[in-house]
Design a protein around this motif. Structure first.
Motif, PDB file in Angstrom:
ATOM      1  N   GLY A 230       9.368  71.153  82.658  1.00  0.00           N
ATOM      2  CA  GLY A 230       8.058  71.145  81.532  1.00  0.00           C
ATOM      3  C   GLY A 230       8.291  70.504  80.419  1.00  0.00           C
ATOM      4  O   GLY A 230       7.880  70.421  79.320  1.00  0.00           O
ATOM      5  N   LYS A 365       0.563  68.261  70.784  1.00  0.00           N
ATOM      6  CA  LYS A 365       1.298  68.591  72.078  1.00  0.00           C
ATOM      7  C   LYS A 365       0.251  69.061  73.059  1.00  0.00           C
ATOM      8  O   LYS A 365      -0.472  69.800  72.887  1.00  0.00           O
ATOM      9  CB  LYS A 365       2.625  69.464  71.754  1.00  0.00           C
ATOM     10  CG  LYS A 365       3.563  68.843  70.899  1.00  0.00           C
ATOM     11  CD  LYS A 365       4.961  69.404  71.114  1.00  0.00           C
ATOM     12  CE  LYS A 365       6.076  68.882  70.273  1.00  0.00           C
ATOM     13  NZ  LYS A 365       7.422  69.518  70.575  1.00  0.00           N
ATOM     14  N   SER A 366       0.714  68.629  74.304  1.00  0.00           N
ATOM     15  CA  SER A 366       0.071  69.343  75.489  1.00  0.00           C
ATOM     16  C   SER A 366       0.783  70.483  75.995  1.00  0.00           C
ATOM     17  O   SER A 366       2.024  70.761  76.064  1.00  0.00           O
ATOM     18  CB  SER A 366      -0.273  68.304  76.559  1.00  0.00           C
ATOM     19  OG  SER A 366      -0.578  68.835  77.727  1.00  0.00           O
ATOM     20  N   ASN A 367       0.153  71.396  76.597  1.00  0.00           N
ATOM     21  CA  ASN A 367       0.643  72.413  77.444  1.00  0.00           C
ATOM     22  C   ASN A 367       1.316  72.013  78.582  1.00  0.00           C
ATOM     23  O   ASN A 367       2.530  72.730  79.168  1.00  0.00           O
ATOM     24  CB  ASN A 367      -0.152  73.469  77.921  1.00  0.00           C
ATOM     25  CG  ASN A 367      -0.768  74.212  76.863  1.00  0.00           C
ATOM     26  OD1 ASN A 367      -0.093  74.476  75.787  1.00  0.00           O
ATOM     27  ND2 ASN A 367      -2.117  74.801  76.826  1.00  0.00           N
ATOM     28  N   ALA A 368       1.361  70.845  79.055  1.00  0.00           N
ATOM     29  CA  ALA A 368       1.827  70.235  80.067  1.00  0.00           C
ATOM     30  C   ALA A 368       3.264  69.764  79.880  1.00  0.00           C
ATOM     31  O   ALA A 368       4.112  69.594  80.836  1.00  0.00           O
ATOM     32  CB  ALA A 368       1.043  69.088  80.529  1.00  0.00           C
ATOM     33  N   CYS A 369       3.528  69.821  78.512  1.00  0.00           N
ATOM     34  CA  CYS A 369       5.097  69.092  78.302  1.00  0.00           C
ATOM     35  C   CYS A 369       5.604  69.737  76.722  1.00  0.00           C
ATOM     36  O   CYS A 369       4.700  69.211  76.033  1.00  0.00           O
ATOM     37  CB  CYS A 369       4.875  67.547  78.254  1.00  0.00           C
ATOM     38  SG  CYS A 369       6.520  66.921  78.222  1.00  0.00           S
ATOM     39  N   SER A 370       6.582  70.238  76.853  1.00  0.00           N
ATOM     40  CA  SER A 370       6.976  70.873  75.488  1.00  0.00           C
ATOM     41  C   SER A 370       7.351  70.082  74.575  1.00  0.00           C
ATOM     42  O   SER A 370       7.451  70.146  73.273  1.00  0.00           O
ATOM     43  CB  SER A 370       8.036  71.754  75.861  1.00  0.00           C
ATOM     44  OG  SER A 370       9.218  71.417  76.389  1.00  0.00           O
ATOM     45  N   SER A 407      -6.554  71.942  65.727  1.00  0.00           N
ATOM     46  CA  SER A 407      -7.309  72.457  66.925  1.00  0.00           C
ATOM     47  C   SER A 407      -8.418  71.345  67.456  1.00  0.00           C
ATOM     48  O   SER A 407      -8.530  71.249  68.698  1.00  0.00           O
ATOM     49  CB  SER A 407      -7.974  73.718  66.583  1.00  0.00           C
ATOM     50  OG  SER A 407      -8.678  73.662  65.399  1.00  0.00           O
ATOM     51  N   GLN A 410      -6.613  68.498  69.729  1.00  0.00           N
ATOM     52  CA  GLN A 410      -5.680  68.944  70.727  1.00  0.00           C
ATOM     53  C   GLN A 410      -5.877  67.941  72.005  1.00  0.00           C
ATOM     54  O   GLN A 410      -7.045  68.042  72.673  1.00  0.00           O
ATOM     55  CB  GLN A 410      -5.855  70.497  71.283  1.00  0.00           C
ATOM     56  CG  GLN A 410      -5.454  71.170  70.361  1.00  0.00           C
ATOM     57  CD  GLN A 410      -3.684  70.937  69.882  1.00  0.00           C
ATOM     58  OE1 GLN A 410      -3.091  70.579  71.096  1.00  0.00           O
ATOM     59  NE2 GLN A 410      -3.541  70.973  68.654  1.00  0.00           N
ATOM     60  N   ASP A 412      -5.332  68.656  75.067  1.00  0.00           N
ATOM     61  CA  ASP A 412      -5.915  69.433  76.241  1.00  0.00           C
ATOM     62  C   ASP A 412      -7.238  70.150  76.022  1.00  0.00           C
ATOM     63  O   ASP A 412      -7.680  70.697  76.997  1.00  0.00           O
ATOM     64  CB  ASP A 412      -4.782  70.846  76.280  1.00  0.00           C
ATOM     65  CG  ASP A 412      -3.461  70.662  76.695  1.00  0.00           C
ATOM     66  OD1 ASP A 412      -3.261  69.429  77.441  1.00  0.00           O
ATOM     67  OD2 ASP A 412      -2.638  71.349  76.526  1.00  0.00           O
TER      68      ASP A 412
END
Length: 415
Positions: A230, A365-370, A407, A410, A412
């Motif tokens: 991740g 940042k996306s939840n797909a990559c920290s 927010s 984002q 995402d």
């Protein structure tokens, strides 16, 4: 804590990200697939525009787009094609063209723009930069009563948001532009806006970053992202493999291709814009937008730039002569004593602007990559929002409280 950061993309967003990251003490490397002397960051209108508070995805835009689809000289051209990413983008864009969305987007765009303008001031002062930068406002020139009514209403909304904007009489306009003959019904004036000569800022910023230790890899394309548990472990270019603690995706219209490498399907389309420069005297001293034609006019350092059109037709750098002629014709239509030469039109250039479906950039940042911070999707507002985007990127990576609520921006977010 100092981090090793790789910024993918050397346009205005990438350079401003590198600038603020370096000031925070991080070790920064910028990777760009070009020689970093052309593209959207160099051919734009140079506006710092708090006036542009209404997002591209506004009510009625899709209807106009469908009508303009059959006019090769139209201000907005969306080329129909069978492509899953494009069709998803069109669906999301159409969904965003609502009064509700515009009301939510206006304060976000305004805050980003105003803070960014202040940061341009601070950079010029702090670094003793000498790039051309003037605060003369922006005129919206209208040739029809209908457009004038629309622009007066938009100026009224801007005024309610605290911006210095309103209708301007023809008599006051003559005082502002005494050397220019105008063919218009009326105009609005945004005193809150300023303008620059983009190439001067870009060249000065690159020289500064190199002087303070930022490393550059030009003419080097990122081909892949090596994802482990991740997080990105390294980026693979066409020349080498580079490792870092944190990565910034600021590759403009190419960002969506790399976002797929981490499993994020970033809705993004390339919006091509054109510019024509003339070194001959025009008498124009105040930046203006030719409202019906959607053409921007900027008196830059030693020349006047005419820029415009939004052509959503995939990633390509072809110069559409019909659209160049449309910009040149608009210039003469509004300024009867201005005529662009065949040579000036032959020297026209284009740039690709990354367009999100809702008219708001992707920052965060996306939840797909920290360890990947995304900064793209600014459409026509990339120059205006360049500095604040860079600062926000730096705050994210430095684990600081961000200057603005992220927010609505984002990567995402759903449409």
């Amino acid at each position: 804590m100092s981090k090793n950061v790789i910024v993918i993309g050397g346009g205005i967003i990438g350079l401003c990200s590198a600038y603020y990251l370096q000031k925070e003490g991080h070790k920064v490397t910028v990777v760009d697939k070009s020689n970093m002397d052309a593209g959207a960051s160099y051919v734009n209108a140079g506006y710092l525009s708090p006036s542009h508070i209404v997002p591209l995805s506004a009510p009625g835009v899709m209807k106009k787009g469908l009508k303009w689809m059959f006019n090769p000289a139209s201000p907005l051209y969306i080329k129909p094609r069978v492509d899953a990413d494009f069709l998803k983008w069109v669906w999301a864009f159409n969904k965003s063209c609502s009064v509700k969305h515009v009301k939510k987007a206006i304060p976000v765009i305004k805050d980003l723009s105003l803070m960014s303008q202040d940061l341009y001031d601070a950079i010029k002062s702090d670094e003793n930069f000498s790039f051309h930068y003037e605060k003369k406002g922006l005129l919206m020139l209208c040739q029809t009563e209908k457009m004038l009514e629309e622009e007066i209403e938009t100026a009224h909304i801007a005024k309610q948001e605290g911006l210095d904007a309103g209708e301007i009489s023809k008599e006051d306009l003559k005082v502002l532009e005494p050397q220019v003959k105008l063919n218009i019904k009326g105009a609005t004036y945004y005193k809150c806006d300023s303008h620059t000569t983009p190439q001067e800022f870009m060249e000065e910023m690159i020289a500064h970053l190199k002087a303070v230790g930022v490393e550059f890899y030009c003419n080097e394309q990122v081909k892949d992202l090596n994802l482990v548990n991740g997080a990105i472990a390294s980026v693979i270019t066409d020349k080498q493999t580079l490792t870092a603690d944190e990565f910034v995706l600021a590759a403009g219209s190419w960002s969506y291709m790399l976002s797929k490498k981490i499993g994020l399907k970033l809705l993004l389309q390339a919006g091509k814009g054109y510019r024509i420069n003339t070194n001959r005297p025009t008498g124009i001293t105040i930046p203006a937008i030719l409202a019906e034609a959607k053409v921007a006019v900027t008196p830059m350092n030693g020349f006047t730039r005419f820029a415009g059109t939004m052509e959503i037709a995939g990633i390509n750098h072809k110069i559409n002569k019909t659209r160049i002629e449309a910009i040149a014709n608009a210039a003469t239509h509004y300024y009867p004593e201005v005529s662009l030469t065949p040579e000036e039109k032959d020297n026209a250039a284009s740039g690709l602007r990354p367009v999100s479906p809702d008219g708001l950039p992707y920052i965060g940042k996306s939840n797909a990559c920290s360890n990947l911070t995304i900064a793209t999707g600014h459409a026509m507002m990339g120059w205006t929002m360049g500095t604040i985007t860079g600062k926000l990127v730096s705050e994210i990576i430095s684990d600081k409280k961000t200057s603005l609520d992220l927010s609505p921006l984002q990567p995402d977010r759903t449409f």
